[in-house]
Design a protein around this motif. Structure first.
Motif, short mmCIF file in Angstrom:
data_model
loop_
_atom_site.label_atom_id
_atom_site.label_comp_id
_atom_site.label_asym_id
_atom_site.label_seq_id
_atom_site.Cartn_x
_atom_site.Cartn_y
_atom_site.Cartn_z
N ALA A 107 0.95 -1.09 0.10
CA ALA A 107 -0.05 -0.02 0.14
C ALA A 107 0.83 1.36 0.02
CB ALA A 107 -0.99 -0.13 1.31
N LEU A 108 0.30 2.25 -0.88
CA LEU A 108 0.98 3.50 -0.88
C LEU A 108 1.10 4.13 0.80
CD1 LEU A 108 0.02 4.88 -4.19
CD2 LEU A 108 2.04 3.83 -3.74
N GLY A 109 0.08 4.00 1.06
CA GLY A 109 -0.14 4.59 2.62
C GLY A 109 0.79 3.74 3.61
N THR A 110 1.32 2.53 3.56
CA THR A 110 2.24 1.96 4.13
C THR A 110 3.69 2.58 3.88
OG1 THR A 110 0.95 0.06 4.31
CG2 THR A 110 3.41 -0.07 4.68
N ILE A 111 3.82 2.83 2.50
CA ILE A 111 5.33 3.52 2.52
C ILE A 111 5.33 4.92 2.88
CG2 ILE A 111 6.63 4.33 0.22
CD1 ILE A 111 5.36 2.17 -1.46
N MET A 112 4.11 5.59 2.83
CA MET A 112 4.18 7.03 3.27
C MET A 112 4.46 6.75 4.88
SD MET A 112 4.04 8.76 0.72
CE MET A 112 4.17 10.13 1.87
N ALA A 113 4.03 5.81 5.49
CA ALA A 113 4.19 5.60 6.97
C ALA A 113 5.41 5.42 7.23
CB ALA A 113 2.98 4.74 7.55
N LEU A 114 6.09 4.43 6.31
CA LEU A 114 7.27 4.23 6.87
C LEU A 114 8.31 5.39 6.61
CD1 LEU A 114 7.60 0.70 5.06
CD2 LEU A 114 7.82 1.08 7.45
N ALA A 115 8.11 6.02 5.39
CA ALA A 115 8.79 7.20 5.45
C ALA A 115 8.97 8.33 6.34
CB ALA A 115 8.40 7.89 3.74
N GLY A 116 7.44 8.60 6.80
CA GLY A 116 7.20 9.44 8.04
C GLY A 116 7.66 9.17 9.10
N ALA A 117 8.04 7.75 9.44
CA ALA A 117 8.69 7.42 10.77
C ALA A 117 10.25 7.27 10.56
CB ALA A 117 8.01 6.01 11.10
N SER A 118 10.74 7.41 9.25
CA SER A 118 12.05 7.20 9.33
C SER A 118 12.70 8.53 9.94
CB SER A 118 12.34 7.29 7.86
OG SER A 118 13.79 7.30 7.60
N ARG A 119 14.23 8.23 10.41
CA ARG A 119 14.99 9.21 10.87
C ARG A 119 15.80 9.66 9.83
NH1 ARG A 119 17.04 7.16 16.55
NH2 ARG A 119 17.75 9.20 16.72
N ALA A 120 15.78 9.32 8.62
CA ALA A 120 16.35 9.90 7.28
C ALA A 120 16.22 11.44 7.30
CB ALA A 120 16.52 9.07 6.32
N ARG A 121 16.96 12.20 6.98
CA ARG A 121 16.63 13.50 6.93
C ARG A 121 15.82 13.94 5.95
NH1 ARG A 121 21.72 17.17 6.83
NH2 ARG A 121 20.29 18.76 6.85
N ASN A 122 16.21 13.21 4.72
CA ASN A 122 15.28 13.43 3.54
C ASN A 122 14.81 12.16 2.61
OD1 ASN A 122 15.83 16.58 2.86
ND2 ASN A 122 17.67 15.70 3.16
N ARG A 123 13.64 12.14 2.58
CA ARG A 123 12.94 11.08 2.06
C ARG A 123 12.64 11.23 0.74
NH1 ARG A 123 12.33 12.65 7.20
NH2 ARG A 123 9.88 12.51 6.87
N ILE A 124 12.79 10.83 -0.26
CA ILE A 124 12.44 10.93 -1.49
C ILE A 124 11.92 9.61 -2.20
CG2 ILE A 124 13.16 11.46 -3.98
CD1 ILE A 124 15.31 13.36 -2.62
N ILE A 125 10.61 9.98 -2.60
CA ILE A 125 9.99 8.58 -3.23
C ILE A 125 9.61 8.80 -4.66
CG2 ILE A 125 7.95 7.24 -2.98
CD1 ILE A 125 7.66 8.05 -0.16
N ILE A 126 9.93 8.06 -5.56
CA ILE A 126 9.99 8.26 -7.03
C ILE A 126 9.33 6.75 -7.50
CG2 ILE A 126 10.95 8.36 -9.34
CD1 ILE A 126 13.44 10.06 -7.82
N LEU A 127 8.03 7.02 -8.32
CA LEU A 127 7.08 6.02 -8.45
C LEU A 127 6.87 6.04 -10.11
CD1 LEU A 127 4.73 5.89 -5.51
CD2 LEU A 127 6.87 4.58 -5.67
N ASP A 128 7.18 4.91 -10.69
CA ASP A 128 7.03 5.02 -12.12
C ASP A 128 5.91 3.92 -12.34
OD1 ASP A 128 6.80 5.00 -14.84
OD2 ASP A 128 8.95 4.83 -15.36
N SER A 129 4.67 3.94 -11.83
CA SER A 129 3.73 2.81 -12.03
C SER A 129 2.26 3.66 -12.41
CB SER A 129 3.61 1.96 -10.74
OG SER A 129 3.42 2.81 -9.51
N CYS A 130 1.48 2.87 -12.75
CA CYS A 130 -0.02 3.36 -12.95
C CYS A 130 -0.54 3.79 -11.70
CB CYS A 130 -0.74 2.35 -13.72
SG CYS A 130 -0.17 1.95 -15.20
N PHE A 131 -1.22 4.90 -11.81
CA PHE A 131 -2.18 5.72 -10.63
C PHE A 131 -1.35 6.07 -9.42
CE2 PHE A 131 -4.21 1.71 -12.41
CZ PHE A 131 -5.23 2.35 -13.58
N SER A 132 0.08 6.00 -9.63
CA SER A 132 0.98 6.36 -8.59
C SER A 132 0.73 7.65 -8.01
CB SER A 132 2.36 6.17 -9.12
OG SER A 132 2.46 7.01 -10.20
N GLY A 133 -0.18 8.62 -8.58
CA GLY A 133 -0.30 9.88 -7.87
C GLY A 133 -1.01 9.75 -6.78
#
Length: 324
Positions: A107-133
């Protein structure tokens, strides 16, 4: 500075409807991200690809790899995915090789949750798939963004669009690679997520798929550095050449080393011709223009003035603030 990237390309899907080009795109993205244009190291890339039934990437491996990416404290953690996407009333998904209906993907929501909880200073997500917006949208309120501070999303298409294939791979990834190879660089050779999006956005017409850019950052980071179109020392000379906003630099024939009818200009001043060479390079990248003449040569011969463009003033200010 720790920069980590997870690059995933999935051609093979067990239930059929396999894709051509996703693995190739992932290899191309890996190659451009792992080093700057001068060959110096850039991202530490982990490349995962599924070409056939011999090397599938199922849901569990997909989720585990994304979790591992966002589990560390890197300066940048970047995810690139190329493969099938799915969207329904429950939200958007990226699909592993074992996906059948689509909604059993990650789920994209899971990816966003993992990124949101990350301690990395910058999280960049690039998706080349249908409906990725759909990434970053609240499931029950699609107009509400769930992009946490420090996160940037760049997708191939909007939540209701498919991603188009191109000649060598996808249209989106072709443009992404073009941007990262230098087309989106600023005058000091830095390529940011914003400049990548601008390049892709300008390259796709109104009738084509539309890329999506969402960000919640206080300042952009450089994804890659390429050779600058102008020597940085010339940029650093801007406050000396133009000591104040709106300054008009007076030229005269002593700035021009050669005259078409006479060859070497007997009135040329070596100090001025050296400055003029710098001014010409600044003019070529649209940082300054003559006041009334079309060309720099005529500006010197006819004793015109030159002044900074808005972009030139921007770089003059960057120098004053010691940001170049």
């Amino acid at each position: 500075m720790q920069r980590k990237a997870l690059v995933i390309g999935i051609d093979y899907y067990e239930a059929g409807n396999s894709l051509p080009g996703c693995v190739s795109d992932a290899h191309r993205v890996n190659a451009v991200l792992e080093s700057h244009s001068d060959g110096s190291p850039n991202f530490d890339v982990r490349l995962l690809t599924a070409v056939s039934e011999r090397d599938p990437i199922p849901f569990r491996a997909l989720k585990d790899s994304v979790e591992a990416l966002f589990a560390s404290e890197d300066d940048i953690a970047l995810l690139y995915f190329s493969g099938h996407g799915h969207v329904d009333a429950t939200g958007g998904y990226i699909c592993g090789s074992d996906s059948v209906r689509g909604d059993e993907g990650l789920a994209l929501g899971t990816i966003m949750a993992l990124a949101g909880a990350s301690r990395a200073r910058n999280r960049i997500i690039i998706l080349d798939s249908c409906f990725s917006g759909a990434a970053g949208e609240a499931t029950l309120k699609p107009s509400v963004s769930e992009v946490t501070n420090g996160t940037t999303i760049l997708t191939a298409s909007r939540a209701n669009e498919v991603a188009m294939a191109g000649g060598s791979g996808s249209v989106f990834t072709d443009l992404l690679l073009d941007a990262l190879s230098g087309a989106a660089a600023n005058l000091v050779g830095q390529i940011t997520p914003g400049s990548v999006y601008a390049h892709i956005d300008q390259s796709l017409g109104s009738w084509a798929q539309r890329p999506v850019f969402k960000t919640n950052v206080s300042g952009f980071v450089s994804l890659r550095t390429v050779r600058a179109p102008i020597d940085v020392e010339i940029l650093r000379a801007l406050p000396t050449l133009f000591p104040e906003h709106g300054f008009q630099l007076q030229l005269d024939p002593s700035f021009e080393p050669e005259l078409p009818s006479q060859g070497l200009n007997p009135d040329a001043d070596p100090a001025n011709t050296k400055i003029f060479a710098q001014l010409q390079k600044l003019n070529r990248v649209n940082l300054l223009i003559p006041n009334s003449q079309l060309h720099m040569y005529h500006a010197a011969v006819h004793s015109d003035t030159v002044h900074l463009t808005a972009l030139g003033e921007h770089y003059r200010q960057l120098n004053i603030k010691r940001r170049i």
